[in-house]
Design a protein around this motif. Structure first.
Motif, short mmCIF file in Angstrom:
data_model
loop_
_atom_site.label_atom_id
_atom_site.label_comp_id
_atom_site.label_asym_id
_atom_site.label_seq_id
_atom_site.Cartn_x
_atom_site.Cartn_y
_atom_site.Cartn_z
N SER A 93 -18.75 -61.74 -25.85
CA SER A 93 -19.50 -62.34 -26.96
C SER A 93 -18.59 -62.89 -28.06
O SER A 93 -19.09 -63.51 -28.99
N THR A 94 -17.29 -62.68 -27.96
CA THR A 94 -16.39 -63.22 -28.98
C THR A 94 -15.36 -64.13 -28.32
O THR A 94 -15.00 -63.97 -27.15
N THR A 95 -14.87 -65.06 -29.11
CA THR A 95 -13.83 -65.97 -28.63
C THR A 95 -12.57 -65.20 -28.27
O THR A 95 -11.92 -65.50 -27.26
N ALA A 96 -12.23 -64.19 -29.07
CA ALA A 96 -11.02 -63.41 -28.80
C ALA A 96 -11.10 -62.71 -27.45
O ALA A 96 -10.11 -62.68 -26.70
N GLY A 149 -23.47 -58.72 -24.80
CA GLY A 149 -23.27 -58.33 -26.19
C GLY A 149 -22.35 -57.13 -26.28
O GLY A 149 -21.43 -56.97 -25.48
N LYS A 150 -22.61 -56.27 -27.27
CA LYS A 150 -21.73 -55.12 -27.51
C LYS A 150 -21.56 -54.21 -26.30
O LYS A 150 -20.44 -53.77 -26.03
N PRO A 151 -22.63 -53.89 -25.56
CA PRO A 151 -22.42 -53.01 -24.40
C PRO A 151 -21.41 -53.59 -23.40
O PRO A 151 -20.53 -52.87 -22.92
N PHE A 152 -21.51 -54.87 -23.13
CA PHE A 152 -20.57 -55.49 -22.20
C PHE A 152 -19.17 -55.52 -22.81
O PHE A 152 -18.19 -55.14 -22.16
N ASP A 153 -19.06 -55.99 -24.03
CA ASP A 153 -17.75 -56.11 -24.68
C ASP A 153 -17.02 -54.78 -24.70
O ASP A 153 -15.83 -54.71 -24.38
N LYS A 154 -17.72 -53.73 -25.08
CA LYS A 154 -17.09 -52.41 -25.16
C LYS A 154 -16.64 -51.92 -23.79
O LYS A 154 -15.54 -51.36 -23.65
N GLU A 155 -17.44 -52.12 -22.77
CA GLU A 155 -17.07 -51.69 -21.42
C GLU A 155 -15.89 -52.51 -20.90
O GLU A 155 -14.97 -51.96 -20.28
N PHE A 156 -15.90 -53.80 -21.16
CA PHE A 156 -14.81 -54.68 -20.76
C PHE A 156 -13.49 -54.21 -21.38
O PHE A 156 -12.47 -54.05 -20.69
N MET A 157 -13.51 -53.94 -22.68
CA MET A 157 -12.29 -53.49 -23.35
C MET A 157 -11.88 -52.10 -22.86
O MET A 157 -10.69 -51.85 -22.61
N LYS A 158 -12.84 -51.21 -22.70
CA LYS A 158 -12.54 -49.85 -22.24
C LYS A 158 -11.91 -49.88 -20.85
O LYS A 158 -10.88 -49.23 -20.61
N MET A 159 -12.52 -50.63 -19.94
CA MET A 159 -12.01 -50.69 -18.56
C MET A 159 -10.60 -51.27 -18.50
O MET A 159 -9.73 -50.73 -17.82
N ALA A 202 -1.44 -53.91 -25.22
CA ALA A 202 -1.38 -54.04 -26.68
C ALA A 202 -2.49 -54.97 -27.18
O ALA A 202 -3.12 -54.70 -28.21
N THR A 203 -2.74 -56.03 -26.44
CA THR A 203 -3.78 -56.99 -26.84
C THR A 203 -5.16 -56.35 -26.82
O THR A 203 -5.93 -56.49 -27.77
N VAL A 204 -5.47 -55.62 -25.75
CA VAL A 204 -6.80 -55.03 -25.67
C VAL A 204 -6.96 -53.92 -26.71
O VAL A 204 -8.05 -53.74 -27.28
N LYS A 205 -5.91 -53.18 -26.99
CA LYS A 205 -6.00 -52.15 -28.03
C LYS A 205 -6.25 -52.77 -29.40
O LYS A 205 -7.02 -52.25 -30.20
N LYS A 206 -5.60 -53.90 -29.65
CA LYS A 206 -5.83 -54.61 -30.91
C LYS A 206 -7.26 -55.13 -30.97
O LYS A 206 -7.92 -55.04 -32.02
N LEU A 207 -7.76 -55.65 -29.86
CA LEU A 207 -9.15 -56.13 -29.82
C LEU A 207 -10.12 -54.98 -30.08
O LEU A 207 -11.10 -55.15 -30.81
#
Length: 185
Positions: free
Chosen positions: A73-76, A127-137, A176-181
């Motif tokens: 859901s975000t450009t980043a 939205g948030k559920p997808f974004d959070k799972e994507f970053m977590k994984m 490092a990138t995903v932790k920053k995100l």
């Protein structure tokens, strides 16, 4: 309608299970072939296992990147997905070259474990559920990859050491990138 939902879920579970069985057999076949080849002294079992797992992780990273690029859901996060696709594809090419040089067999398909994880990611609500799972994984995957590449830097074969040394910074950059995100989300 309520009665049909359990049937649909049951059929989906059967289909996922059927795919997992063939991939598990492929994993067994690849392991057996690599064990036979390792007896020729071209590589150790640990070196073969590293490449098989690294290739599987790169395939997963490419697919995660494609899903993230399309659904984040975000450009980043979309940009992160694009970076994964580009960098993981390059890494996979290098892994395939090293595997060919050493006569190490890799999986043709994504492993059952990663395939199931990818399906779970795809099943997340946008939205948030997808974004959070994507970053977590991707964070979990890259933390594991850093450890594996660090171990590979200690192998006795200079080709594996050079590979791990050269490409560990790419894996660390993704982590490092995903932790920053995650921190900025």
């Amino acid at each position: 309608m309520k009665n049909i939902l359990p049937v649909i879920l049951f059929v989906a579970m059967l289909l996922i299970g059927a795919c997992s069985v063939s991939k598990t057999q492929e994993q067994k076949d690849v392991t057996a072939q690599n064990m036979r080849n390792s007896s020729k002294g071209l590589f150790t079992d640990d070196e073969a296992a590293f490449l098989v797992l690294a290739a599987d992780a790169r395939k997963m990273g490419i697919l995660q990147g494609k899903v993230g690029q399309g659904r984040a859901s975000t450009t980043a996060l979309k940009d992160y997905g694009s970076m994964l696709i580009k960098d993981q594809s390059m890494l996979l090419d290098e892994i395939e070259k090293l595997a060919a040089k050493k006569n190490i067999m890799l999986l043709d398909n994504l492993s059952a474990k990663r395939s199931n994880g990818l399906e779970m990611l795809k099943g997340k609500e946008d939205g948030k559920p997808f974004d959070k799972e994507f970053m977590k994984m991707t964070c979990i995957d890259h933390e594991r990859d850093v450890k594996e590449f660090e171990k590979a830097k200690k192998f006795s074969d200079p080709d594996f050491v050079a590979f791990a040394t050269q490409y560990l910074p790419t894996i660390e950059k993704h982590l490092a990138t995903v932790k920053k995100l995650q921190a900025n989300y």
